[in-house]
Design an enzyme around this catalytic site. Sequence first.
Site, mmCIF file in Angstrom:
data_model
loop_
_atom_site.group_PDB
_atom_site.id
_atom_site.type_symbol
_atom_site.label_atom_id
_atom_site.label_comp_id
_atom_site.label_asym_id
_atom_site.label_seq_id
_atom_site.Cartn_x
_atom_site.Cartn_y
_atom_site.Cartn_z
ATOM 1 N N CYS A 83 4.262 1.418 10.728
ATOM 2 C CA CYS A 83 5.597 1.361 11.553
ATOM 3 C C CYS A 83 5.165 0.446 12.721
ATOM 4 O O CYS A 83 4.201 0.046 13.262
ATOM 5 C CB CYS A 83 6.099 2.523 11.906
ATOM 6 N N ASP A 99 -7.165 -14.355 -1.292
ATOM 7 C CA ASP A 99 -6.222 -13.456 -0.580
ATOM 8 C C ASP A 99 -6.866 -12.562 0.599
ATOM 9 O O ASP A 99 -8.292 -12.367 0.614
ATOM 10 C CB ASP A 99 -5.661 -12.591 -1.623
ATOM 11 N N ASP A 100 -5.910 -11.885 1.294
ATOM 12 C CA ASP A 100 -6.671 -11.105 2.507
ATOM 13 C C ASP A 100 -7.484 -9.675 1.769
ATOM 14 O O ASP A 100 -8.318 -9.096 2.407
ATOM 15 C CB ASP A 100 -5.465 -10.736 3.228
ATOM 16 N N ASN A 144 4.241 5.641 15.143
ATOM 17 C CA ASN A 144 3.591 4.970 14.223
ATOM 18 C C ASN A 144 2.233 5.584 13.663
ATOM 19 O O ASN A 144 1.242 5.937 14.633
ATOM 20 C CB ASN A 144 3.290 3.417 14.547
ATOM 21 N N GLY A 145 1.991 6.161 12.500
ATOM 22 C CA GLY A 145 0.906 6.848 12.285
ATOM 23 C C GLY A 145 0.993 7.691 11.112
ATOM 24 O O GLY A 145 2.002 7.834 10.495
ATOM 25 N N GLY A 198 7.433 -2.979 9.039
ATOM 26 C CA GLY A 198 8.276 -1.955 8.233
ATOM 27 C C GLY A 198 9.537 -2.641 7.784
ATOM 28 O O GLY A 198 10.467 -3.043 8.868
ATOM 29 N N THR A 257 -0.818 -14.206 4.550
ATOM 30 C CA THR A 257 -1.942 -13.573 5.497
ATOM 31 C C THR A 257 -3.401 -14.281 5.244
ATOM 32 O O THR A 257 -3.987 -14.250 6.188
ATOM 33 C CB THR A 257 -2.027 -12.129 5.326
ATOM 34 N N TYR A 304 -4.708 -7.379 7.173
ATOM 35 C CA TYR A 304 -3.629 -7.519 6.482
ATOM 36 C C TYR A 304 -2.233 -7.452 7.586
ATOM 37 O O TYR A 304 -1.566 -8.236 7.794
ATOM 38 C CB TYR A 304 -3.259 -6.735 5.539
#
Length: 503
Positions: free
Chosen positions: A2, A365-366, A101-102, A28, A303, A257
């Site tokens: 988030c 790709d990442d 966030n978390g 998000g 990314t 990412y």
Amino acid sequence: MCGIVGIVAKQPVNQLLYDALLVLQHRGQDAAGIVTSDGDKLHMRKDSGLTRDVFGTRHMLRLRGSMGIGHVRYPTAGVSCSAEAQPFYVNSPYGIALAHNGNLTNADELMEEVFVQDLRHINTASDSEILLNVFAHELQAQDRLRIDEDDVFRAVAGVHQRCSGGYAAVAMIPGFGLFGFRDAFGIRPVVYGKRETDRGTEYMIASESVALDINGFALISDIAPGECVIIDVHGNLFRRQCAQQPVLSPCIFEFVYFARPDSIIDNISVHKSRSRMGKKLAAKIKRVWPDHDIDVVIPVPETSRTAALQLANQLGIPYAEGFIKNRYIGRTFIMPGQQVRTRSVRYKLNAIDLEFRKKNVLLVDDSIVRGTTSQQIIQMARDAGAKRVYFASAAPPVRYPNVYGIDMPTASELIAHGRTEAEIEAELGCDRLIFQDLGDLIEAVQKKGKSHVDRFDTSVFDGVYVTNDVTRDYLDTLEQMRNDGAKQLSRRDETVLELHNTL
């Protein structure tokens, strides 16, 4: 994952918060919300959807006040639900709004504690609401009619003693001020900064420094692990370490990412770290595949571009943009539900045939998570006429679920879980697969002399969880809650019902 933001200003903050959420949208896409404080009054708007869709002119006009917090959300349990849009609010004590966030790894135990001991009701399956109520109880225990910064610091210390996991939060109390705090390991990022105006000094707290940049705030620092930063309504700033034995252990996947490349996290440039990932990956190719026949390096947008360009430069191979991205399709990794993710890949990317035809192509790709997207992209390259399709990941194999706030698939849904690299290669259908080594990834992110990070949380790669409280039972429960076939009713919802039925 988030995004959070909070601002104390000398002018209306509704537009500042909205602009910050726009640049944090990558964290998000499920829901967005803002709460502002106009004196003793709080004004809230939140709903499912992108920031631009949640807030219309009529909503913005109602978000009055010079202090506020905002949030963009994606579902940490794979479920999209407007009831879990943030910020959350509790009226006792004082009226507190919080955005988080978390993920709390002891959320189920806390759910019971909050109900039985704290006598508080949790209305959703969100651990953010649990975090808010734990803080509210700790603040109420100060037993003060009017609070000061010491009361808030003591309440945050109580949160650290009770809550485990990764969390970065910003909260607001009308008439008092704004404050942000970070878990004792600093797993999730949060920074703060200020700007000088004709009316005085203004402060912002946000998940990433880019939110400060676009609003003209200068970065002061990251909030340290276990630290709480308070800005009161008068513009005074207070800081205090509130946790015992903090150890800075940020999530390394932020650099791989999630974070925007123009952000600085824990004094580390995300862009530069990704550039160094490309150098490390090129060095590995030279070491293990010196006689390669790669004709062109093509990134998987977006990314991986920085790493892919640096890799191509190091190998002396042409770099080309081979995929066109539909920018109106969200990030497939954070979309809830495998069917939605799979259907979105073909809508999201389209190959430019001329860049693939009759060439040996190295796609970069990442990372590789579920593998379904990678499989489709590899097939797209073949359909576009590539002779051979090689695939390189700027990160090691993702073998374990994330428990600190990323909706990483369960172990059974990870393509690398229980498979060798040769088996992953066969599953993806590419002609050769190269993964970054974990040691190289750590060195790429933590450039010596540039960072004060003690260690990184690399649990998705090695299964070592820095909080030391993740058990086999916890991961089994996570498997049941997160897999795409799971019922929408989570274990926490069931816990609430059981408590109300048995007590």
